[in-house]
Scaffold this motif. Structure first.
Motif, PDB file in Angstrom:
ATOM      1  N   GLY A   8     -32.019 -56.194 -22.988  1.00 46.30           N
ATOM      2  CA  GLY A   8     -33.109 -56.051 -23.952  1.00 46.30           C
ATOM      3  C   GLY A   8     -33.699 -54.649 -23.916  1.00 46.30           C
ATOM      4  N   ILE A   9     -34.128 -54.172 -25.086  1.00 47.60           N
ATOM      5  CA  ILE A   9     -34.877 -52.920 -25.176  1.00 47.60           C
ATOM      6  C   ILE A   9     -36.196 -53.229 -25.848  1.00 47.60           C
ATOM      7  CG2 ILE A   9     -34.927 -50.527 -25.951  1.00 47.60           C
ATOM      8  CD1 ILE A   9     -31.954 -50.493 -26.135  1.00 47.60           C
ATOM      9  N   VAL A  10     -37.304 -52.943 -25.164  1.00 43.73           N
ATOM     10  CA  VAL A  10     -38.638 -53.200 -25.703  1.00 43.73           C
ATOM     11  C   VAL A  10     -39.433 -51.895 -25.704  1.00 43.73           C
ATOM     12  CG1 VAL A  10     -38.635 -55.595 -24.927  1.00 43.73           C
ATOM     13  CG2 VAL A  10     -39.626 -53.844 -23.455  1.00 43.73           C
ATOM     14  N   GLY A  11     -40.465 -51.883 -26.535  1.00 39.98           N
ATOM     15  CA  GLY A  11     -41.314 -50.709 -26.660  1.00 39.98           C
ATOM     16  C   GLY A  11     -41.998 -50.730 -28.009  1.00 39.98           C
ATOM     17  N   GLU A  12     -42.968 -49.851 -28.193  1.00 38.64           N
ATOM     18  CA  GLU A  12     -43.702 -49.798 -29.450  1.00 38.64           C
ATOM     19  C   GLU A  12     -42.851 -49.193 -30.562  1.00 38.64           C
ATOM     20  OE1 GLU A  12     -48.231 -48.842 -28.410  1.00 38.64           O
ATOM     21  OE2 GLU A  12     -46.859 -47.507 -27.376  1.00 38.64           O
ATOM     22  N   LEU A  19     -32.237 -68.079 -31.546  1.00 35.24           N
ATOM     23  CA  LEU A  19     -32.082 -67.573 -30.178  1.00 35.24           C
ATOM     24  C   LEU A  19     -31.069 -68.400 -29.397  1.00 35.24           C
ATOM     25  CD1 LEU A  19     -35.779 -66.742 -29.204  1.00 35.24           C
ATOM     26  CD2 LEU A  19     -33.935 -65.109 -29.640  1.00 35.24           C
ATOM     27  N   GLU A  20     -31.155 -69.709 -29.571  1.00 32.67           N
ATOM     28  CA  GLU A  20     -30.197 -70.603 -28.907  1.00 32.67           C
ATOM     29  C   GLU A  20     -28.779 -70.318 -29.407  1.00 32.67           C
ATOM     30  OE1 GLU A  20     -29.415 -75.408 -28.249  1.00 32.67           O
ATOM     31  OE2 GLU A  20     -31.262 -74.716 -29.208  1.00 32.67           O
ATOM     32  N   GLN A  67     -37.098 -64.716 -22.471  1.00 37.69           N
ATOM     33  CA  GLN A  67     -36.223 -65.878 -22.416  1.00 37.69           C
ATOM     34  C   GLN A  67     -34.747 -65.569 -22.638  1.00 37.69           C
ATOM     35  OE1 GLN A  67     -37.312 -68.865 -21.325  1.00 37.69           O
ATOM     36  NE2 GLN A  67     -39.134 -67.610 -20.963  1.00 37.69           N
ATOM     37  N   ILE A  68     -34.433 -64.463 -23.303  1.00 39.92           N
ATOM     38  CA  ILE A  68     -33.033 -64.247 -23.681  1.00 39.92           C
ATOM     39  C   ILE A  68     -32.362 -63.092 -22.939  1.00 39.92           C
ATOM     40  CG2 ILE A  68     -33.390 -62.631 -25.615  1.00 39.92           C
ATOM     41  CD1 ILE A  68     -31.285 -64.379 -27.157  1.00 39.92           C
ATOM     42  N   GLU A 116     -38.805 -47.552 -17.655  1.00 39.83           N
ATOM     43  CA  GLU A 116     -38.552 -48.570 -16.633  1.00 39.83           C
ATOM     44  C   GLU A 116     -37.368 -49.420 -17.065  1.00 39.83           C
ATOM     45  OE1 GLU A 116     -40.917 -51.955 -13.969  1.00 39.83           O
ATOM     46  OE2 GLU A 116     -42.016 -50.663 -15.351  1.00 39.83           O
ATOM     47  N   GLN A 117     -36.584 -49.866 -16.082  1.00 37.86           N
ATOM     48  CA  GLN A 117     -35.519 -50.818 -16.375  1.00 37.86           C
ATOM     49  C   GLN A 117     -35.221 -51.642 -15.129  1.00 37.86           C
ATOM     50  OE1 GLN A 117     -31.450 -49.263 -16.963  1.00 37.86           O
ATOM     51  NE2 GLN A 117     -32.334 -47.222 -16.705  1.00 37.86           N
ATOM     52  N   GLY A 118     -34.666 -52.823 -15.361  1.00 37.94           N
ATOM     53  CA  GLY A 118     -34.335 -53.702 -14.254  1.00 37.94           C
ATOM     54  C   GLY A 118     -34.157 -55.123 -14.728  1.00 37.94           C
ATOM     55  N   PRO A 119     -33.889 -56.058 -13.805  1.00 34.38           N
ATOM     56  CA  PRO A 119     -33.800 -57.472 -14.172  1.00 34.38           C
ATOM     57  C   PRO A 119     -35.095 -57.917 -14.862  1.00 34.38           C
ATOM     58  CG  PRO A 119     -33.039 -57.127 -11.924  1.00 34.38           C
ATOM     59  CD  PRO A 119     -33.658 -55.838 -12.362  1.00 34.38           C
ATOM     60  N   THR A 120     -34.970 -58.709 -15.903  1.00 34.16           N
ATOM     61  CA  THR A 120     -36.131 -59.088 -16.709  1.00 34.16           C
ATOM     62  C   THR A 120     -37.219 -59.737 -15.874  1.00 34.16           C
ATOM     63  OG1 THR A 120     -34.673 -59.399 -18.610  1.00 34.16           O
ATOM     64  CG2 THR A 120     -36.858 -60.391 -18.744  1.00 34.16           C
ATOM     65  N   ARG A 121     -36.827 -60.643 -15.005  1.00 34.87           N
ATOM     66  CA  ARG A 121     -37.823 -61.359 -14.185  1.00 34.87           C
ATOM     67  C   ARG A 121     -38.605 -60.393 -13.306  1.00 34.87           C
ATOM     68  NH1 ARG A 121     -38.457 -66.796 -12.957  1.00 34.87           N
ATOM     69  NH2 ARG A 121     -39.405 -67.286 -10.939  1.00 34.87           N
ATOM     70  N   ARG A 122     -37.917 -59.419 -12.730  1.00 33.08           N
ATOM     71  CA  ARG A 122     -38.602 -58.440 -11.872  1.00 33.08           C
ATOM     72  C   ARG A 122     -39.552 -57.574 -12.688  1.00 33.08           C
ATOM     73  NH1 ARG A 122     -39.587 -53.424 -11.985  1.00 33.08           N
ATOM     74  NH2 ARG A 122     -37.431 -52.767 -12.274  1.00 33.08           N
ATOM     75  N   VAL A 123     -39.098 -57.125 -13.866  1.00 28.58           N
ATOM     76  CA  VAL A 123     -39.936 -56.258 -14.705  1.00 28.58           C
ATOM     77  C   VAL A 123     -41.218 -56.985 -15.109  1.00 28.58           C
ATOM     78  CG1 VAL A 123     -40.081 -55.069 -16.928  1.00 28.58           C
ATOM     79  CG2 VAL A 123     -38.005 -54.866 -15.552  1.00 28.58           C
TER      80      VAL A 123
END
Length: 547
Positions: free
Chosen positions: A316-320, A464-465, A490-491, A505-512
């Protein structure tokens, strides 16, 4: 109705649909009240009648829709009975509306200050100088930067959030009693969304304005609603105080909507160790504009971005808005040329290939865009859209057509619908068709660029599913770009956070999510609306106890 004074009373409203529609009425016998200083959120899926209700109140119904029963009382005056002249007087002075997409609601060739001043010119006797000054004052009130300069800007020179603030300024410049907001934050990133929601609540509290807020985002509802009205197929199925509806929904439909809202808690996911499908290093994209009539303007949209996506993994890539998310995706798909850097696709360097050299590689990377309305040619059947790309790569029409039927079944649609046109499908169905089209050439990398941001929560959950199922079934590498942090949680297996073209920042989603290292990541997570709310929490608890 009670003796209480309401800004708005919708009483028994019924609006009929054309004879060839799938049901007799767009809305049927609905009743909604909005008190001064109250925010009432109307939620429901597309086609539930939310926007039709708002349009009926404003006198903006298209000719094909006709009110056949009920009243829409604005401080006691029935807007359904008002003629065009009276409606023109009421709009702006006593009721106003903020639309979903400010770029289509604003005149692109008129300065924003003039568009605000036009409201004053129609409804007041102010001089031109007074109108300009009032426009600057209201722009300052909605927290626009440097309003003395921005008053002379054109809409395209502003960001999405700034354009939405201009819409709010236009709506509030004459202090209306009723503000109708129709999906005003759907296309905005979380930080801008949080600012707009705070602004609407601030304006409502300061002016005592009643707000009818239409949305499909339950995070937004949790953030601002006093009361909630849930609509389905043109009828109200549930209504009540915010916490009661969100935590203890009574109706099965409301419970289904609650259960479709993605959680902000990412599940535990094991790290993928499969082969790298795409590897990007030191990627840069610079936009420049020079000329003797304008100053040089250089924008470093993407700066030294490194990423990799493995087979069967979702990154995933997130940001404004403006962070560079979509620019990275378009560079990887070679829809735009990178300024420098490496894009390695299964051992082949594609960053420097010409358009002709790219042809055999294009099928390996496919992209699903945000807006399925604009992604499909309205003049071509679905079948024509699905078979075009395979036939360009040498597949016979017969084979391509059979494959198209199979793909339609795969994405949950009928294989017999190939002769239909895009307008004959819902938004969620169109997005499924776009996914089928992307899969038609058997790609190795699938890019989803805000592919579910405009969809209802229930349809979003289904898509998403579907994407997750397709990723597993085809062992696809997926690059998932989104501003919705609930969806990303979730995805996505791993997450990249971008700010102003840079990966911060980057890493496993749960850790982030659980332990963000960068201040900007923390800001994004804190801005997510309704993050402390567990939707339908007491329903889930009862289900656990019952099991």
């Amino acid at each position: 109705m009670t003796e209480q004074n309401y800004v708005l009373e919708v009483d028994g409203l019924t609006v009929s649909l054309p004879s060839n529609a799938d049901r007799p009425n767009a809305v049927e016998g609905i009743s909604i009240t909005v008190a001064p200083g109250e925010i009432v959120c109307v939620v429901g899926e597309s086609g539930s009648g939310k926007s039709v209700t708002a349009s009926a109140v404003m006198g903006l119904l298209p000719n094909a829709l006709r009110p056949t029963a009920g009243q829409t009382l604005l401080e006691g005056e029935d807007t359904l009975k008002a003629d065009k002249g009276r409606l023109r007087d009421l709009r702006g002075t006593r009721m106003a509306m903020i639309f979903q997409e400010p770029m289509t609601a604003l005149n692109p060739v008129t300065r924003v200050g003039e568009q605000i001043a036009e409201v004053l010119e129609i409804h007041t006797t102010m001089s031109a100088a007074e109108r300009r000054q009032r426009a600057i004052e209201i722009m300052d009130a909605v927290h626009l930067p440097d309003p003395e300069k921005m008053v002379d800007a054109f809409p395209h020179q502003l960001s999405g959030g700034q354009r939405q603030r201009i819409m709010i300024a236009m709506a509030l410049v004459l202090d209306p009693s009723l503000l109708i907001a129709d999906e005003p934050t759907t296309a905005l990133d979380v930080t801008t969304q949080a600012q707009i929601l705070k602004l609407i609540k601030e304006m409502q509290e300061r002016r005592g304005t009643g707000v009818l807020f239409i949305t499909h985002d339950f995070g937004v509802v949790a953030e601002i609603a006093d009361r909630i009205v849930v609509m389905q197929h043109g009828r109200i199925v549930e209504a009540g105080d915010r916490d009661a509806v969100l935590r203890r929904p009574k109706e099965r439909y409301t419970q289904m909507l609650m259960q479709s809202v993605p959680s902000m808690t990412p599940p535990e996911r094991s790290a993928k160790t499969s082969e790298r499908a795409v590897e990007v290093s030191a990627l840069n994209k610079i936009y420049g504009r020079t000329g003797w009539l304008s100053k040089d303007r250089i924008v470093h949209a993407v700066q030294d971005v490194d990423l990799e996506v493995r087979k069967g993994e979702t990154l995933g890539i997130v940001g404004e808005s403006g962070s560079g998310k979509s620019t990275v995706a378009r560079c990887i798909a070679r829809l735009i040329d990178p300024t420098s850097g490496s894009i390695n696709l299964h051992g082949t360097e594609i960053a420097t290939l010409s358009q002709g050299q790219l042809h055999p590689h294009r099928r390996k990377i496919q992209i699903v865009f945000q807006d399925p309305y604009r992604s499909l040619n309205p003049r071509r059947t679905i079948g024509q859209s699905l078979i075009e790309a395979p036939m360009n790569y040498g597949i016979s029409q017969e084979q391509a057509t059979q494959s198209a039927r199979d793909l339609m079944e795969l994405v949950g649609l009928s294989g017999d619908a190939l002769e239909r046109y895009p307008h004959q499908f819902s938004g969620g169905q169109r997005q499924r068709i776009c996914i089928a089209r992307a899969l038609a050439v058997e790609p190795e990398v699938l890019i989803a660029d805000e592919a579910v941001s405009a969809l209802d929560v229930s349809v979003q959950a289904q898509v998403l599913e579907l994407l997750d199922d397709i990723r597993v079934r085809y062992n696809l590498a997926m690059l998932f770009i989104t501003h919705d942090l609930r969806v990303a949680a979730q995805i996505c297996d791993r997450l990249i956070v971008m700010q102003k073209g840079v990966v911060v920042e980057q890493g496993p989603t749960r850790r982030v999510y659980q332990d963000p290292q960068h201040a900007y990541t923390r800001l994004l997570l804190e801005a997510a609306p309704g993050q402390g709310m567990t939707f339908g929490a007491e329903i889930e608890a009862a289900a656990v106890q019952g099991s």
